[in-house]
Scaffold this motif. Structure first.
Motif, short mmCIF file in Angstrom:
data_model
loop_
_atom_site.label_atom_id
_atom_site.label_comp_id
_atom_site.label_asym_id
_atom_site.label_seq_id
_atom_site.Cartn_x
_atom_site.Cartn_y
_atom_site.Cartn_z
N LEU A 24 -38.60 66.54 -14.84
CA LEU A 24 -37.73 67.26 -13.90
C LEU A 24 -38.47 67.56 -12.59
N GLY A 25 -39.75 67.88 -12.68
CA GLY A 25 -40.54 68.13 -11.47
C GLY A 25 -40.67 66.88 -10.62
N VAL A 26 -40.98 65.76 -11.24
CA VAL A 26 -41.11 64.49 -10.51
C VAL A 26 -39.78 64.10 -9.88
N ILE A 27 -38.70 64.23 -10.63
CA ILE A 27 -37.37 63.87 -10.12
C ILE A 27 -36.96 64.80 -8.98
N LEU A 28 -37.29 66.07 -9.09
CA LEU A 28 -36.99 67.01 -8.01
C LEU A 28 -37.72 66.62 -6.73
N LEU A 29 -39.01 66.32 -6.84
CA LEU A 29 -39.77 65.91 -5.66
C LEU A 29 -39.22 64.61 -5.07
N PHE A 30 -38.91 63.65 -5.92
CA PHE A 30 -38.33 62.39 -5.47
C PHE A 30 -37.00 62.62 -4.76
N SER A 31 -36.16 63.46 -5.35
CA SER A 31 -34.85 63.74 -4.77
C SER A 31 -34.96 64.46 -3.43
N LEU A 32 -35.88 65.42 -3.34
CA LEU A 32 -36.08 66.12 -2.08
C LEU A 32 -36.56 65.17 -0.99
N LYS A 66 -32.79 60.65 4.12
CA LYS A 66 -31.40 60.23 4.38
C LYS A 66 -30.55 61.33 5.01
N ARG A 67 -31.05 62.56 4.96
CA ARG A 67 -30.37 63.72 5.55
C ARG A 67 -28.93 63.90 5.03
N ARG A 68 -28.78 63.73 3.72
CA ARG A 68 -27.49 63.98 3.09
C ARG A 68 -27.74 64.36 1.63
N SER A 69 -26.71 64.91 1.00
CA SER A 69 -26.86 65.31 -0.39
C SER A 69 -26.99 64.07 -1.28
N LEU A 70 -27.39 64.30 -2.50
CA LEU A 70 -27.73 63.19 -3.38
C LEU A 70 -27.14 63.43 -4.76
N ASN A 71 -26.56 62.40 -5.34
CA ASN A 71 -26.12 62.42 -6.73
C ASN A 71 -27.29 61.86 -7.54
N ILE A 72 -27.95 62.70 -8.31
CA ILE A 72 -29.19 62.31 -8.99
C ILE A 72 -28.88 61.65 -10.33
N PRO A 73 -29.33 60.41 -10.53
CA PRO A 73 -29.17 59.75 -11.83
C PRO A 73 -30.27 60.20 -12.79
N LEU A 74 -30.12 61.42 -13.30
CA LEU A 74 -31.17 62.07 -14.08
C LEU A 74 -31.58 61.28 -15.31
#
Length: 171
Positions: free
Chosen positions: A114-122, A128-136
């Protein structure tokens, strides 16, 4: 070893499918669970798997209960977590992993992924300066595939065992 290789390939397929369509066929999860249990049975007995799975299910249940309570307080009404916040595929993937990892390793993988995915998503959001749908589920599948590849290469280390944790505590 063959089961672990098939497992890695299956996880990579799950990753690719989730990245492309933001969804995974439901039948991939029971197959994943069977592969995980078959691989784990090569190292421990079925009773140990049942005990570990039970503890992991308790952890996930508490996690989702606390998450539900958080959204209840935030929105002042009960919300359906699977409709608005987390996908069923993400939950199923976490349940599948609960059948494989001992509780300490499960908690460690859960928090680390979850930490790695959070950093990647941020990072992606910032670029991209837009929200993201995260494929968790897909991203966690990729991270777990990397962990299993490391497990194949490492001598004296097994992702299904907790010796690393207890040896760390003794130091």
């Amino acid at each position: 070893m063959l089961t672990k290789i098939v497992l890695i390939v299956w996880l990579l397929l799950l990753f690719a499918q989730d990245m492309r369509w933001r969804a995974v066929y439901w039948w991939m999860y029971p197959v994943l669970t069977i592969l995980l249990i078959l691989d784990r049975l090569s190292g421990v007995d079925a009773f140990a798997i049942m005990v570990d799975t039970s503890w992991n299910l308790v952890f996930l249940s508490v996690q989702f209960l606390l998450l539900s309570l958080y959204f209840r307080i935030k929105y002042k009404t009960w919300t359906n977590l699977t409709r608005e916040h987390i996908g069923w595929g993400d939950i199923l993937f976490l349940l599948c992993l609960g059948c494989y990892l001992p509780p300490i390793n499960y908690l460690f993988f859960y928090m680390l992924s979850l930490g790695v995915i959070l950093l990647f998503s941020l990072l992606v959001i910032a670029l991209k300066r837009r929200s993201l749908n995260i494929p968790l589920a897909g991203l966690q599948a990729m991270i777990f595939a990397v962990v299993l590849m490391a497990d194949l290469r490492a001598k004296g280390w097994d992702v299904g065992e907790t010796e690393w944790f207890f040896s760390y505590l003794e130091k």
